[in-house]
Scaffold this active site. Structure first.
Site, PDB file in Angstrom:
ATOM      1  CG  HIS A 155      -1.757  -0.920   0.912  1.00 60.12           C
ATOM      2  ND1 HIS A 155      -3.401  -0.976   1.049  1.00 60.12           N
ATOM      3  CD2 HIS A 155      -2.368  -2.339   1.071  1.00 60.12           C
ATOM      4  CE1 HIS A 155      -4.120  -1.810   0.692  1.00 60.12           C
ATOM      5  NE2 HIS A 155      -3.798  -2.765   0.852  1.00 60.12           N
ATOM      6  CG  ASP A 353      -0.123   8.840   0.708  1.00 58.38           C
ATOM      7  OD1 ASP A 353      -0.062   8.139   0.909  1.00 58.38           O
ATOM      8  OD2 ASP A 353      -0.315  10.333   1.759  1.00 58.38           O
TER       9      ASP A 353
HETATM   10  C1  GDG Z   1      -2.379   3.787   3.272  1.00 61.36           C
HETATM   11  C2  GDG Z   1      -1.189   4.905   2.526  1.00 61.36           C
HETATM   12  C3  GDG Z   1      -3.039   4.749   0.126  1.00 61.36           C
HETATM   13  C4  GDG Z   1      -9.081   9.614   7.731  1.00 61.36           C
HETATM   14  N1  GDG Z   1      -9.658   9.953   8.568  1.00 61.36           N
HETATM   15  C5  GDG Z   1     -10.599  10.046   9.190  1.00 61.36           C
HETATM   16  C6  GDG Z   1     -10.539   8.643   8.256  1.00 61.36           C
HETATM   17  N2  GDG Z   1      -9.733   8.938   7.582  1.00 61.36           N
HETATM   18  C7  GDG Z   1     -10.327   7.918   6.173  1.00 61.36           C
HETATM   19  C8  GDG Z   1      -9.951   8.678   4.902  1.00 61.36           C
HETATM   20  C9  GDG Z   1      -9.641   7.299   3.643  1.00 61.36           C
HETATM   21  C10 GDG Z   1      -8.312   7.125   4.759  1.00 61.36           C
HETATM   22  O1  GDG Z   1      -8.945   7.326   6.274  1.00 61.36           O
HETATM   23  C11 GDG Z   1      -6.606   6.895   4.720  1.00 61.36           C
HETATM   24  O2  GDG Z   1      -5.770   6.552   3.397  1.00 61.36           O
HETATM   25  P1  GDG Z   1      -5.244   7.596   2.308  1.00 61.36           P
HETATM   26  O3  GDG Z   1      -5.178   6.380   1.363  1.00 61.36           O
HETATM   27  O4  GDG Z   1      -5.220   8.535   2.684  1.00 61.36           O
HETATM   28  O5  GDG Z   1      -4.082   7.308   3.535  1.00 61.36           O
HETATM   29  P2  GDG Z   1      -3.032   5.553   4.815  1.00 61.36           P
HETATM   30  O6  GDG Z   1      -3.717   5.736   5.969  1.00 61.36           O
HETATM   31  O7  GDG Z   1      -1.281   6.234   4.921  1.00 61.36           O
HETATM   32  O8  GDG Z   1      -3.731   4.729   3.844  1.00 61.36           O
HETATM   33  C12 GDG Z   1      -1.941   5.250   1.037  1.00 61.36           C
HETATM   34  C13 GDG Z   1      -3.821   3.334   1.453  1.00 61.36           C
HETATM   35  O9  GDG Z   1      -2.720   3.043   2.310  1.00 61.36           O
HETATM   36  C14 GDG Z   1      -4.807   2.738   0.926  1.00 61.36           C
HETATM   37  O10 GDG Z   1      -3.130   1.367  -0.440  1.00 61.36           O
HETATM   38  O11 GDG Z   1      -3.898   5.491  -0.742  1.00 61.36           O
HETATM   39  O12 GDG Z   1      -1.331   5.874   0.583  1.00 61.36           O
HETATM   40  O13 GDG Z   1      -0.201   4.963   3.279  1.00 61.36           O
HETATM   41  O14 GDG Z   1     -10.054   6.838   3.901  1.00 61.36           O
HETATM   42  O15 GDG Z   1     -10.880   8.956   4.147  1.00 61.36           O
HETATM   43  N3  GDG Z   1     -11.999   8.090   8.181  1.00 61.36           N
HETATM   44  C15 GDG Z   1     -12.829   7.771   9.541  1.00 61.36           C
HETATM   45  N4  GDG Z   1     -11.985   8.405  10.754  1.00 61.36           N
HETATM   46  C16 GDG Z   1     -11.157   9.644  10.279  1.00 61.36           C
HETATM   47  O16 GDG Z   1     -10.984  10.424  10.842  1.00 61.36           O
HETATM   48  N5  GDG Z   1     -14.281   6.949   9.829  1.00 61.36           N
END
Ligand code: GDG
Length: 447
Positions: A155, A353
């Protein structure tokens, strides 16, 4: 149809206020639509290493979890995974640390996962292993006689070999990945980095490994529906009411140094310095739920952000206006999508990222008739697809400050055009296409 078995460090049982994290979003969707078994750590620490694997079932998915000991957690999770691999794979080599005991712990937990998972497997299973915590798992499973197809998806970014080489066990990491039938990455650039590493470690005599780029997407219609429904809810109405007609810029990131929040806050401060006429007209809302808070680098970044917020608000705020609203709270996903829809600008500026789902969610959450503009780091995997964003280098504070001004000033027609192009890109490669593509490639690897 063969059963899907997903394995990840941590299991997330479906809850309304799910913990933030991109991996959980993806695995949950694949499991919900296919059924099957999800195996991983419960998130609990326990001194009893003999406790049986706990099995629960919910909505057609079986969840199998084990606990870890404090020492396993310290060495494997805090140590090797999140103080060695995480910073190094994000090219943040100054935060990289290594201790051979951490690596021993990493290998031991992977052996434990294999020993606990193997008895739960059935002959027709397809096994899908997720992320950097579990790179050695296929080798351990094969050693136990498991012959079913095993795929791996990373990821986070895969670093160039010249960066990976800082890790004393870099060659082992690459060799362990060759035990999978398929190794998937977020982007072709990550896939190329891995291939270059393979060539280096095996000096022209590399084993055949199937690799592919499978950029993770979002469930576009689900986000559209969530965002629309959230506009009628109390938390979103109250947030909008609190703006008093001012325009909103939003950031949503796990509190992680890779997300570039310190740099973003500095760039915003610079924007305020240079754009005095806009000062009282907008508000920057940053939601940053705490993560890995027991690791020193994470508590340090938290302090740095609190100080930066205090400095900027202290300097620019007035009796009826504060420039930054900074929250460490965790919100229900739908509420977040509503906040995004209410914003005129979304800002996503990671230093690196793998993909970044927040950038994709921001686009889908917008009202197509009057969409907000997205500012996106060129160093996020998502920038390969979302070229309708205002693309910035997150280290370039002047560039980011100018992008904020440009995003707020962007004319409606241009916003509509960019939004339509990005939404079309999201639909081409959504969350379903991601897991179908990956599972199809596992099947093709082992017909
Ligand atoms: C890893 C990789 C890759 C955020 N705050 C809350 C919340 N979120 C949700 C967001 C989004 C998810 O969490 C975060 O996803 P990201 O992709 O932005 O980042 P990582 O957690 O670092 O994810 C990344 C991912 O894996 C998938 O392969 O894209 O590059 O680092 O969905 O909306 N959700 C809730 N409450 C929050 O306060 N429920």
């Amino acid at each position: 149809m063969s059963r899907l078995v997903c394995v990840s460090n941590r299991i997330t049982l479906p809850r309304r206020t799910a913990a933030p994290g991109g991996l959980a979003v993806g695995v949950l969707a694949a499991m919900r639509d296919n059924g099957g078994l999800w195996f991983g750590w419960s998130g609990e620490l326990s001194a009893d290493t003999t406790a049986p694997t706990a099995i629960t079932e919910r909505d057609g998915v079986r969840y199998a979890t084990i606990d870890l000991t404090q020492m396993q957690y310290d060495r494997y999770y805090k140590g090797f995974c999140n103080t060695s691999l995480w910073p190094l794979f994000h090219y943040l080599s100054d935060r990289f640390r290594y201790d051979h005991e951490w690596h021993d712990g990493y290998l031991a937990v992977n052996r434990l996962f294999a020993a606990r998972l193997a008895p739960l497997l059935e002959p027709g299973d397809r096994i899908w292993v997720h992320d950097y915590h579990l790179i050695p798992l296929a080798r351990e499973l094969r050693a136990l006689g498991v012959t079913q197809p095993i795929g791996f998806f990373l990821h986070i970014p895969f670093p160039h070999i010249e960066v990976l080489r800082l890790l004393p066990v870099a060659a082992e990491i690459i060799r362990d990945l060759t035990h999978y039938d398929l190794v998937g990455f977020q982007t072709e650039a990550d896939e190329r980095s891995f291939r270059a590493g393979l060539a280096r470690v095996y000096a022209g005599d590399a084993p055949r490994v199937r690799t592919g780029a499978f950029p993770i997407g979002i469930d576009v219609d689900a986000v559209i529906a969530e965002a629309g429904a959230a506009m009628r809810t109390d938390p979103v109405k109250r947030m909008i009411g609190g703006l008093l007609g001012r325009r909103l810029m939003i950031g949503v990131d796990r509190l992680d140094y890779s997300k570039g929040l310190v740099e973003r806050f500095s760039a915003y401060q610079r924007f305020l310095e240079r754009n005095a006429e806009l000062r009282r007209k907008l508000i920057y809302l940053q939601i940053a739920p705490l993560s890995r808070d027991d690791i020193q680098a994470y508590s340090q970044i938290r302090q740095a952000l609190e100080q930066a917020t205090g400095r900027t608000n202290g300097r620019f705020a007035d009796t009826d206006w504060t420039p930054i609203r900074y929250l460490n709270k965790n919100f229900p996903h739908g509420t977040l999508m509503g906040f995004m829809r209410a914003a005129q600008v979304g800002i996503v500026t990671p230093l690196r990222d793998g993909m970044n789902l927040v950038a994709k969610e921001f686009v889908a959450a917008q009202d197509p008739a009057d969409p907000g503009a997205l500012i996106l780091s060129s160093l996020a995997g998502a920038a390969h697809e979302l070229d309708g964003a205002v693309i910035v280098n997150p280290y370039d504070l002047r560039g980011v400050a100018q992008a904020v001004a440009a995003a707020f000033a962007m004319p409606l027609a241009e916003r509509q055009q960019r939004h339509a192009a990005m939404l079309a890109a999201l639909r081409r490669r959504d969350l379903h296409a991601w897991y179908r593509g990956f599972l199809g490639a596992i099947d093709a690897a082992r017909p």
